[in-house]
Scaffold this motif. Structure first.
Motif: not given
Length: 294
Positions: A132-135, A245-249, A267-273
């Protein structure tokens, strides 16, 4: 809610006099799932997801070495005390001590880095892996460039030699750790006041070990990831990644980076924090259940 209802609490020796504290509950006949927390949190972050999964799984929620109620050994000069390889071995030892040779593993933030290392080092133990939410550590350092790296200032601060970062953070731990709880949360109601207070209290008591965890990610963890990349070592189990979606940013393809490590990837992006297990537990639970069916 600052406890796990209907879960039992264990202190389990895992290595070198180190004990992990873990909440264990759920269906004793269900397959085991280990949930690893992130920064600046404790196992409490899994309270919603764990309760749902407990309906048909054995759920194990430890505090990582150096965090929460688990032991916090002093950082050794070799820098390996809080290497993810060491912390991953803790998790495998914990699961085995609780009677599970094989288990699914999900991690958020720092816990996800531990989970990735466990999957690379102990592929026969980890049946499924969720991040969840790392590389992966090596990729994280490679994409942090220029002014975009300002969002990760804490990574650079805590990578400094022992002494300065510990003193700076200890001067105002609530301000430092609270900054991330505020900055990375979109729904402030997701972390109520009592839970926030519990996180801050736990971090206040763990500044040296938290810094050591991050310092290891700038040195030992990079060495271990680099060796795996050169050797072509990958995650052989089914892997699910949920990310903002901080990869796009920041100008990179997160899914492509992940696919190099995980051939069997969703792999999925989510809209929450960032704190998605608290902001959108139903999304996380559904993704984990889908992963466990693969």
């Amino acid at each position: 809610m600052t406890s796990f209802a209907d879960f039992t609490h264990h202190r389990v020796p895992v290595a070198d006099g180190v004990e992990l504290s873990a909440a264990v509950g759920g269906d004793p006949d269900g397959s085991p799932v280990v949930l690893l927390h992130g920064f600046p949190q404790t196992r409490l972050m899994w309270r919603h997801v764990a309760r749902d999964l407990a309906a048909d799984h054995t759920v194990i929620c430890p505090d990582l070495r150096g965090y929460g109620a688990s032991d916090k050994p002093a950082e050794a000069p070799d820098g390996l005390t809080y290497a993810k390889r060491t912390m991953a071995a803790d998790v495998v030892a914990l699961a085995r001590a609780l009677g599970h040779e094989r288990f699914a593993l999900a991690g958020h933030d720092r816990g996800a880095l531990v989970a990735i290392r466990a999957g690379l080092d102990h592929p026969d133990a980890v049946t499924h892996l969720a991040s969840l939410d790392v590389l992966p550590t090596l990729d994280m350092w490679e994409v942090m460039r220029g002014t975009s790296a300002a969002v990760g200032f804490h990574l650079y601060l805590m990578a400094q030699p022992p002494g300065l970062p510990e003193r700076m953070i200890a001067a105002d731990p609530d301000g430092f750790f609270g900054h991330f709880l505020d900055l990375w949360t979109r729904d402030r109601d997701a972390i109520p006041a009592d839970v926030r207070a519990a996180y801050l209290a736990a971090c206040r008591d763990a500044v040296p070990s938290i810094v050591a965890d991050y310092r290891a990610s700038a040195f030992a963890d990079v060495e271990h990831d680099t060796a795996d990349r050169r050797a072509g070592n990958v995650l052989r189990m089914p892997v699910t990644v949920l990310q903002q979606d901080w990869g796009a940013a920041l100008g990179f393809d997160a899914a492509a980076l992940w696919r190099a490590w995980a051939p069997d990837l969703v792999h999925r992006t989510v809209s929450c924090g960032h704190f998605m297990a608290e902001e959108s537990p139903e999304t996380v639970t559904a993704a984990l259940r889908e992963l466990l069916r693969r």
